[in-house]
Design an enzyme around this catalytic site. Sequence first.
Site, PDB file in Angstrom:
ATOM      1  N   LYS A   1      -2.171  60.442 -22.221  1.00 33.75           N
ATOM      2  CA  LYS A   1      -1.086  60.721 -23.156  1.00 33.75           C
ATOM      3  C   LYS A   1      -1.494  61.842 -24.086  1.00 33.75           C
ATOM      4  CE  LYS A   1       0.892  56.044 -23.503  1.00 33.75           C
ATOM      5  NZ  LYS A   1       2.260  56.340 -23.065  1.00 33.75           N
TER       6      LYS A   1
ATOM      7  N   ARG B   1       4.015  48.007 -15.625  1.00 37.08           N
ATOM      8  CA  ARG B   1       4.656  47.358 -14.473  1.00 37.08           C
ATOM      9  C   ARG B   1       3.622  46.912 -13.441  1.00 37.08           C
ATOM     10  NH1 ARG B   1       8.223  52.613 -13.551  1.00 37.08           N
ATOM     11  NH2 ARG B   1       7.815  52.749 -15.797  1.00 37.08           N
TER      12      ARG B   1
HETATM   13  N1  BES Z   1       3.356  51.745 -23.198  1.00 41.20           N
HETATM   14  C1  BES Z   1       4.132  52.801 -22.681  1.00 41.20           C
HETATM   15  C2  BES Z   1       5.582  52.770 -23.153  1.00 41.20           C
HETATM   16  C3  BES Z   1       5.814  53.046 -24.611  1.00 41.20           C
HETATM   17  C4  BES Z   1       5.994  54.334 -25.066  1.00 41.20           C
HETATM   18  C5  BES Z   1       5.939  52.019 -25.499  1.00 41.20           C
HETATM   19  C6  BES Z   1       6.253  54.580 -26.391  1.00 41.20           C
HETATM   20  C7  BES Z   1       6.198  52.263 -26.817  1.00 41.20           C
HETATM   21  C8  BES Z   1       6.372  53.544 -27.272  1.00 41.20           C
HETATM   22  C9  BES Z   1       4.136  52.737 -21.160  1.00 41.20           C
HETATM   23  O1  BES Z   1       2.979  52.263 -20.580  1.00 41.20           O
HETATM   24  C10 BES Z   1       4.334  54.135 -20.670  1.00 41.20           C
HETATM   25  O2  BES Z   1       3.478  54.931 -20.919  1.00 41.20           O
HETATM   26  N2  BES Z   1       5.445  54.380 -20.014  1.00 41.20           N
HETATM   27  C11 BES Z   1       5.759  55.669 -19.527  1.00 41.20           C
HETATM   28  C12 BES Z   1       6.331  55.505 -18.139  1.00 41.20           C
HETATM   29  C13 BES Z   1       6.481  56.779 -17.397  1.00 41.20           C
HETATM   30  C14 BES Z   1       5.117  57.351 -17.073  1.00 41.20           C
HETATM   31  C15 BES Z   1       7.258  56.504 -16.147  1.00 41.20           C
HETATM   32  C16 BES Z   1       6.771  56.311 -20.469  1.00 41.20           C
HETATM   33  O3  BES Z   1       7.624  55.609 -20.983  1.00 41.20           O
HETATM   34  O4  BES Z   1       6.642  57.507 -20.709  1.00 41.20           O
HETATM   35 MN    MN Z   2       1.544  53.764 -20.293  1.00 35.17          MN
END
Ligand code: BES
Ligand code: MN
Length: 490
Positions: free
Chosen positions: A275, A349
Amino acid sequence: MKFTLDTTPVTDRETACLVIGVFEDAPLQGSAALIDQVCDGALQELVKSGDVHTDWKETTLLHGLNGVKAKRILVIGCGEREKLTSIRYDNVCASAGAFLRDHASTDAHICLHEMDVPGTTEYWRLRQAAVGLEKANYRYTATKKPKDDDRQPLSEASFNAAGDLQAALTEASGIAKGYLRSMELGNLPPNICNPDFLAGTAQQIADSYENVSLEVLDEERMTELEMWALLAVGRGSRQGSKLIVLNYRGADEATRPVVLVGKGITFDSGGLSLKPGPNMEQMKYDMGGAASVVGAFEACADMQLPINVICVVAAAENMPGGNAYRPGDVLTSMSGKTIEVLNTDAEGRLVLCDALTYSQRFKPAALIDVATLTGAAVIALGHHASIIMSKHDDLADELIRAGETAADRGWRLPIWDDYQVQLKSAFADMKNVGGMAAGSITAGCFLSRFTEDQRWAHIDCAGSTWVWGGDKGSTGRPAGLLTQFLIDQA
Ligand code: BES
Ligand code: MN
Ligand code: ZN
């Protein structure tokens, strides 16, 4: 906090602070009217002159009002009478709680439940007021001790209501316990709140109740079970992944349990699909789903509800590293289905699919997973509601209703099979991301492939479980919605 009921006439009640509500456009009610009487209309006068604010959630503190034994009176504005919905009432209670936490009173006498809120009972208003005070009173102190000059929090609250409403306060204590557990877990830093810590918390809960037992599956056991999707996520971390299984027995053995499954990523760096730096620290709350299911579970045990509940937490840390899983990897999940990893940041997931497969051995009456699954959930509903997805209308309705009752709302998004094509992979049964469109829904669709034939719902709480900005921190949500759901099952 100690809660009591006390029907002493409000004007005679000796307390550090009396808490009353006033409408913007309606005469003083109940206790407020009584107070106004003994002080010869002084309260009404203050309202009229604008010295007492009546706007929704506004607070005014009055001192030494003639004829009133209380040291102070805290007046909370309730806005327009017609507009005081249950959610707005809940905000009024939160506003009172926040004020009391930050000011000198350590005890208070509450009359807010006297306010007229269409469609609610006194029982509910009392309960919500008590929960609201307890939530507002919470302060994070684990790694930051309060300064000496910090105000003392509230330690005692009495409510102007008769003894037959005692049950509302008992219920409030249980609900609040769940929220506070969830908030504390969400706020703790990821170097403390790791998978081991979550397991330790579960142990503590199991030790507190005779009818709660705990099983913690370590990586060795999960390897035997072939939970390769869950195990892949934790591989880049030095912290061992854990599957934490709490079991509460409040009904006979034949009663099928409600099974709550929580995403417990104690830190989500994104893994090799790292990230960006800004706000990465907030990914400590990627165990918000786990926190809320553990909280609701504890609330249920505290109230000794006559149901069976199992709480499953998939705990892992998502880190880059020499042993980390990679984009391109194909994982075989516990169910046997294969998954092509396109993005290691779509890890929630992956841990959940194996936890959901595992959970089916309990023959759940309802299977509900809760997760900070997608950033898209924040885009879709913002911070006001958790997303609910289910192919079972009755279950979705029950959850939405529970959210309304708890003032911890959820709202439904579709999980039609039309979206499933976005998960098509050339090299596996599915890929772990579904592209830009409908990110929350495709994540739900992914999970649906592991819950066929189950009465299942998915709750994405990425937006509801955390407050951004100045007041940032965990809200504990959706522990309230889940606790209410369990109460409704009982
Ligand atoms: N934990 C994150 C989702 C999240 C983002 C929660 C911001 C709270 C605030 C999750 O694991 C994630 O990174 N999801 C990605 C999925 C994508 C790579 C398909 C996302 O939402 O960007
Ligand atoms: Mn994630
Ligand atoms: Zn995540």
